[in-house]
Design a protein around this motif. Structure first.
Motif, PDB file in Angstrom:
ATOM      1  N   THR A  37       0.875  -1.179   0.000  1.00  0.00           N
ATOM      2  CA  THR A  37       0.000   0.000   0.000  1.00  0.00           C
ATOM      3  C   THR A  37       0.908   1.223   0.000  1.00  0.00           C
ATOM      4  O   THR A  37       1.652   1.452   0.946  1.00  0.00           O
ATOM      5  CB  THR A  37      -0.909  -0.007   1.242  1.00  0.00           C
ATOM      6  N   LYS A  38       0.843   1.996  -1.069  1.00  0.00           N
ATOM      7  CA  LYS A  38       1.812   3.075  -1.270  1.00  0.00           C
ATOM      8  C   LYS A  38       1.340   4.402  -0.674  1.00  0.00           C
ATOM      9  O   LYS A  38       0.146   4.681  -0.609  1.00  0.00           O
ATOM     10  CB  LYS A  38       2.080   3.264  -2.760  1.00  0.00           C
ATOM     11  N   GLN A  39       2.317   5.184  -0.274  1.00  0.00           N
ATOM     12  CA  GLN A  39       2.034   6.540   0.202  1.00  0.00           C
ATOM     13  C   GLN A  39       2.416   7.519  -0.891  1.00  0.00           C
ATOM     14  O   GLN A  39       3.579   7.549  -1.312  1.00  0.00           O
ATOM     15  CB  GLN A  39       2.835   6.841   1.462  1.00  0.00           C
ATOM     16  N   GLY A  40       1.440   8.272  -1.366  1.00  0.00           N
ATOM     17  CA  GLY A  40       1.721   9.264  -2.396  1.00  0.00           C
ATOM     18  C   GLY A  40       1.440  10.646  -1.862  1.00  0.00           C
ATOM     19  O   GLY A  40       2.196  11.202  -1.074  1.00  0.00           O
ATOM     20  N   CYS A  41       0.281  11.188  -2.231  1.00  0.00           N
ATOM     21  CA  CYS A  41      -0.064  12.562  -1.851  1.00  0.00           C
ATOM     22  C   CYS A  41      -0.413  12.692  -0.373  1.00  0.00           C
ATOM     23  O   CYS A  41      -0.245  13.745   0.218  1.00  0.00           O
ATOM     24  CB  CYS A  41      -1.233  13.032  -2.695  1.00  0.00           C
ATOM     25  N   ASP A  42      -0.940  11.633   0.206  1.00  0.00           N
ATOM     26  CA  ASP A  42      -1.388  11.646   1.604  1.00  0.00           C
ATOM     27  C   ASP A  42      -2.555  12.595   1.837  1.00  0.00           C
ATOM     28  O   ASP A  42      -2.846  12.959   2.979  1.00  0.00           O
ATOM     29  CB  ASP A  42      -0.225  12.020   2.540  1.00  0.00           C
ATOM     30  N   THR A  43      -3.222  12.994   0.794  1.00  0.00           N
ATOM     31  CA  THR A  43      -4.340  13.940   0.932  1.00  0.00           C
ATOM     32  C   THR A  43      -5.569  13.534   0.109  1.00  0.00           C
ATOM     33  O   THR A  43      -6.400  14.383  -0.222  1.00  0.00           O
ATOM     34  CB  THR A  43      -3.920  15.359   0.512  1.00  0.00           C
ATOM     35  N   GLY A  44      -5.662  12.271  -0.257  1.00  0.00           N
ATOM     36  CA  GLY A  44      -6.858  11.833  -0.984  1.00  0.00           C
ATOM     37  C   GLY A  44      -6.900  12.237  -2.442  1.00  0.00           C
ATOM     38  O   GLY A  44      -7.983  12.282  -3.030  1.00  0.00           O
ATOM     39  N   GLY A  45      -5.738  12.464  -3.034  1.00  0.00           N
ATOM     40  CA  GLY A  45      -5.741  12.936  -4.416  1.00  0.00           C
ATOM     41  C   GLY A  45      -5.161  12.002  -5.455  1.00  0.00           C
ATOM     42  O   GLY A  45      -5.295  12.269  -6.652  1.00  0.00           O
ATOM     43  N   CYS A  46      -4.515  10.900  -5.055  1.00  0.00           N
ATOM     44  CA  CYS A  46      -3.811  10.096  -6.068  1.00  0.00           C
ATOM     45  C   CYS A  46      -4.264   8.652  -6.152  1.00  0.00           C
ATOM     46  O   CYS A  46      -4.115   8.006  -7.178  1.00  0.00           O
ATOM     47  CB  CYS A  46      -2.304  10.142  -5.828  1.00  0.00           C
ATOM     48  N   GLY A  47      -4.756   8.105  -5.069  1.00  0.00           N
ATOM     49  CA  GLY A  47      -5.281   6.742  -5.097  1.00  0.00           C
ATOM     50  C   GLY A  47      -4.270   5.626  -4.898  1.00  0.00           C
ATOM     51  O   GLY A  47      -4.648   4.456  -4.841  1.00  0.00           O
ATOM     52  N   CYS A  48      -2.989   5.956  -4.765  1.00  0.00           N
ATOM     53  CA  CYS A  48      -2.013   4.852  -4.674  1.00  0.00           C
ATOM     54  C   CYS A  48      -2.071   4.142  -3.323  1.00  0.00           C
ATOM     55  O   CYS A  48      -1.501   3.069  -3.162  1.00  0.00           O
ATOM     56  CB  CYS A  48      -0.608   5.316  -5.005  1.00  0.00           C
ATOM     57  N   VAL A  58     -11.176   2.198  -0.810  1.00  0.00           N
ATOM     58  CA  VAL A  58     -11.077   3.432  -0.016  1.00  0.00           C
ATOM     59  C   VAL A  58      -9.630   3.899  -0.037  1.00  0.00           C
ATOM     60  O   VAL A  58      -8.711   3.102  -0.220  1.00  0.00           O
ATOM     61  CB  VAL A  58     -11.524   3.232   1.460  1.00  0.00           C
ATOM     62  N   TYR A  59      -9.440   5.205   0.187  1.00  0.00           N
ATOM     63  CA  TYR A  59      -8.090   5.748   0.332  1.00  0.00           C
ATOM     64  C   TYR A  59      -7.666   5.542   1.793  1.00  0.00           C
ATOM     65  O   TYR A  59      -8.243   6.158   2.699  1.00  0.00           O
ATOM     66  CB  TYR A  59      -8.072   7.239   0.039  1.00  0.00           C
ATOM     67  N   SER A  60      -6.657   4.732   2.002  1.00  0.00           N
ATOM     68  CA  SER A  60      -6.265   4.448   3.386  1.00  0.00           C
ATOM     69  C   SER A  60      -5.580   5.638   4.047  1.00  0.00           C
ATOM     70  O   SER A  60      -5.469   5.676   5.272  1.00  0.00           O
ATOM     71  CB  SER A  60      -5.373   3.207   3.456  1.00  0.00           C
ATOM     72  N   CYS A  61      -5.154   6.624   3.255  1.00  0.00           N
ATOM     73  CA  CYS A  61      -4.559   7.836   3.856  1.00  0.00           C
ATOM     74  C   CYS A  61      -5.628   8.739   4.455  1.00  0.00           C
ATOM     75  O   CYS A  61      -5.314   9.659   5.203  1.00  0.00           O
ATOM     76  CB  CYS A  61      -3.735   8.614   2.829  1.00  0.00           C
ATOM     77  N   MET A  62      -6.888   8.491   4.092  1.00  0.00           N
ATOM     78  CA  MET A  62      -7.977   9.357   4.538  1.00  0.00           C
ATOM     79  C   MET A  62      -8.849   8.703   5.599  1.00  0.00           C
ATOM     80  O   MET A  62      -9.922   9.203   5.921  1.00  0.00           O
ATOM     81  CB  MET A  62      -8.855   9.752   3.333  1.00  0.00           C
TER      82      MET A  62
END
Ligand code: FES
Ligand code: FES
Length: 154
Positions: A37-48, A58-62
């Motif tokens: 599970t990758k960390q990209g934008c961390d703000t719900g904008g990229c989906g990685c 779901v976006y796990s960063c959100m």
């Protein structure tokens, strides 16, 4: 203050210590070492960072890790069964839909969720299904090809 939380991930129970503000993404990567599970934008904008929560992407960063208690969480590490890759994983490899790979795990899980609701999608519907996931490498066509191939194989 950290508290014990219980998470069901890829069919296995896990107990971790987490702060109320810890995200599911952080717990997956930093506490459990599930680095697919990758960390990209961390703000719900990229989906990685996409995972499945009771089968829904779901976006796990959100999502606060605490809010995922009592839900069934699936990460890319949980997709293969009996030692075999999921048909989506196979199709991504066969169509060359992976370049740098950073988007791939999130893309596959978004597709998994989407195909469970639309098993025979048009290309336009596939593009809609992955609209919340960005890819900076492939131009998307091979990803669409991969999802169509997986859908065709059922
Ligand atoms: S890291 Fe979660 S949406 Fe970008
Ligand atoms: S393969 Fe590189 S971002 Fe999609």
């Amino acid at each position: 203050m950290k508290q014990v939380i219980q998470l069901n991930i890829n069919g296995e129970p896990h107990e971790v210590m987490a702060e109320p503000h810890d995200t599911l993404l952080g717990v997956l990567r930093e506490d459990l070492g599930l680095m697919g599970t990758k960390q990209g934008c961390d703000t719900g904008g990229c989906g990685c960072c996409t995972v499945l929560l009771d089968g829904q992407a779901v976006y796990s960063c959100m999502l606060f890790a605490m809010a995922a208690q009592g839900r069934k969480i699936t990460t890319i590490e949980g997709l293969k069964s009996n030692g075999k890759l999921d048909p989506l994983q196979e199709a991504f490899i066969q169509t060359g839909a992976v370049q740098c790979g950073y988007c791939t795990c999130g893309m596959i899980l978004a597709a998994k969720s989407f195909l469970s609701e639309s098993p025979s999608p048009s290309d336009e519907q596939i593009r809609g299904g992955i609209a919340g996931n960005l890819c900076r490498c492939t131009g998307y066509q091979k990803i669409v090809d991969a999802i169509r191939m997986a859908a065709t194989r059922g």
